[in-house]
Design an enzyme around this catalytic site. Sequence first.
Site, mmCIF file in Angstrom:
data_model
loop_
_atom_site.group_PDB
_atom_site.id
_atom_site.type_symbol
_atom_site.label_atom_id
_atom_site.label_comp_id
_atom_site.label_asym_id
_atom_site.label_seq_id
_atom_site.Cartn_x
_atom_site.Cartn_y
_atom_site.Cartn_z
ATOM 1 N N GLY A 100 0.823 -1.211 0.000
ATOM 2 C CA GLY A 100 0.000 0.000 0.000
ATOM 3 C C GLY A 100 0.849 1.249 0.000
ATOM 4 O O GLY A 100 2.077 1.193 0.102
ATOM 5 N N ASP A 131 8.887 5.038 8.044
ATOM 6 C CA ASP A 131 8.621 6.343 8.654
ATOM 7 C C ASP A 131 7.754 7.238 7.782
ATOM 8 O O ASP A 131 7.450 8.370 8.159
ATOM 9 C CB ASP A 131 9.949 7.050 8.996
ATOM 10 C CG ASP A 131 10.845 7.208 7.778
ATOM 11 O OD1 ASP A 131 10.361 7.022 6.635
ATOM 12 O OD2 ASP A 131 12.033 7.520 7.961
ATOM 13 N N ASP A 262 4.117 -4.439 -7.474
ATOM 14 C CA ASP A 262 3.540 -3.214 -6.909
ATOM 15 C C ASP A 262 4.189 -1.968 -7.518
ATOM 16 O O ASP A 262 3.766 -0.849 -7.225
ATOM 17 C CB ASP A 262 3.679 -3.197 -5.384
ATOM 18 C CG ASP A 262 5.105 -3.407 -4.923
ATOM 19 O OD1 ASP A 262 5.674 -4.463 -5.227
ATOM 20 O OD2 ASP A 262 5.661 -2.497 -4.281
HETATM 21 P P1 AMP Z 1 9.222 0.516 -2.876
HETATM 22 O O1 AMP Z 1 10.277 -0.555 -2.768
HETATM 23 O O2 AMP Z 1 9.750 1.911 -2.734
HETATM 24 O O3 AMP Z 1 8.362 0.352 -4.081
HETATM 25 O O4 AMP Z 1 8.275 0.334 -1.610
HETATM 26 C C1 AMP Z 1 7.628 -0.863 -1.269
HETATM 27 C C2 AMP Z 1 6.600 -0.618 -0.205
HETATM 28 O O5 AMP Z 1 7.213 -0.066 0.961
HETATM 29 C C3 AMP Z 1 5.507 0.354 -0.593
HETATM 30 O O6 AMP Z 1 4.324 -0.092 0.012
HETATM 31 C C4 AMP Z 1 5.979 1.656 0.015
HETATM 32 O O7 AMP Z 1 4.920 2.539 0.271
HETATM 33 C C5 AMP Z 1 6.633 1.170 1.290
HETATM 34 N N1 AMP Z 1 7.675 2.092 1.770
HETATM 35 C C6 AMP Z 1 8.893 2.308 1.230
HETATM 36 N N2 AMP Z 1 9.579 3.207 1.956
HETATM 37 C C7 AMP Z 1 8.782 3.572 2.989
HETATM 38 C C8 AMP Z 1 8.914 4.466 4.081
HETATM 39 N N3 AMP Z 1 10.027 5.183 4.277
HETATM 40 N N4 AMP Z 1 7.879 4.585 4.932
HETATM 41 C C9 AMP Z 1 6.768 3.872 4.753
HETATM 42 N N5 AMP Z 1 6.566 3.014 3.762
HETATM 43 C C10 AMP Z 1 7.556 2.852 2.870
HETATM 44 MG MG MG Z 2 6.826 1.089 -4.848
#
Ligand code: AMP
Ligand code: MG
Length: 495
Positions: A100, A131, A262
């Site tokens: 999400g 965070d 995702d």
């Molecule tokens: P990503 O690898 O950036 O596509 O992120 C994968 C998942 O982790 C997604 O659901 C992002 O919203 C969540 N996510 C990544 N970094 C953070 C963060 N600093 N705080 C909260 N959620 C995160």
């Molecule tokens: Mg992502």
Amino acid sequence: MNAPLLSAAAAAPASGLEWRNGFADLGADFFTELVPTPLPAPHWVATSLDVAHQLGVPAAWLDSDAALQVCSGNALLSGMRPLATVYSGHQFGVWAGQLGDGRAILLGETAGGLEVQLKGAGRTPYSRGGDGRAVLRSSIREFLCSEAMHALGVPTTRALALTGSPAPVQREVVETAAVVTRIAPSFIRFGHFEHFAARDQLPQLRTLADYVIDRYYPQCRNPDAPGGNPYAALLQAVSERTAELLAHWQAQGFCHGVMNTDNMSILGLTIDYGPFQFLDGFVPGHVCNHSDTQGRYAFNRQPNVAYWNLFRLGQALLPLIEDVALAQAALESYQTVFPAEFLQRMRGKLGLQAAHAGDAALVDGLLNLLAHGGVDYPIFWRRLSHAVASGDFEPVRDLFIDRAGWDAWLLSFSEHPGQSNPRHMADSMLKCNPKFVLRNHLGEQAIRAAEQGDFAPLHTLQALLAQPFEEHPGHDAWADFPPDWASSIEISCSS
Ligand code: AMP
Ligand code: MG
């Protein structure tokens, strides 16, 4: 903490836009409504006037404090209905369950149908351990790359603004917070569909699919759409868009780095810029993500990974399609569209106007030769474009260790039936082969300066990347080979 609402009168000069949020009409199973977490003492880092223009926002508004506050998550405009959406997904080939928007908040959408999202706007119910913030370093990369991709003609989300703050954010070291204001017709991912399919929530799955079809793929409702089945038609349309996207990536030498389901856009846009890289030397097996220890997302694996991801989408849509053969046929379109589109992109890079039987062999031969010596990919193409114009191929030949191999390929190129007037060919090649590419070391230089409070290199880079095919006299250093230290840059998922 609640973000104060800026009334239209208070937001002078006004954004001039009516805000709504079509996604919000899907119902509470699809998102959580919440306001961004305020960002302390925000400042502008960069803005895109081109995106402002596309949105219909007056440039003067982007100069205002009201805009700074909105783009930092400290204020909302009247009519905005902020929310974080829920999705799931496969990460590195493994089902990861619910993910999400853990740090992205959808503010709303313009009357023109463009959604505005803040990335790094604080925690949401989907943040898990995170965070909710994004650091300046990774936000600069996302801002610059999405704008660069757009200028290269690659489908992508875009970025209106980048704001920074002195607020500390803990990563491997303490960094500072930033927010990217992202724009796209939709931020829906494959993972949104996987989410409801995995939970056997068929009504929600259908609601989502119908929403996507009605808004973005209305042609899928045509009775003569594939199989006469709108959901199979949707799968086929997404497969084709994804094939086109991957053709762009492979031709541009773009490595995404985290092709989890995702991070796959239902509109075939490049989305979620993390540890991406434009290739320097042409190394087909290059892995740009330091966290990808298995090399799952290596450059040359991307087309197959996209197909694997589409397969996951197909599985998610199967309860709606209700016919395995139809779903398989829809997915198969990827296997014809990707190679055809890739060859078309490569023809463009070679200045070949029409298709000929020997095109694929010519391209394959060249890519093998480039891989053999790890030849610098952007410089090769730019030099080749100029060489076709001048007739002097020595600067290109200099790039190869295997000179005999190059001479043989050049002979086959010069005898190729697709050849036309050299001036004509060179003109079109110079519009396909950029002089300025967001190489890792250029981004790194802009980041290091910005972290010291100097945004000038970032702004220069932004301007060059916005017109990557122009010569920009006086800026040749930004189009040069990477320095030795570039190979030691390690980009991980940390952002
Ligand atoms: P990503 O690898 O950036 O596509 O992120 C994968 C998942 O982790 C997604 O659901 C992002 O919203 C969540 N996510 C990544 N970094 C953070 C963060 N600093 N705080 C909260 N959620 C995160
Ligand atoms: Mg992502």
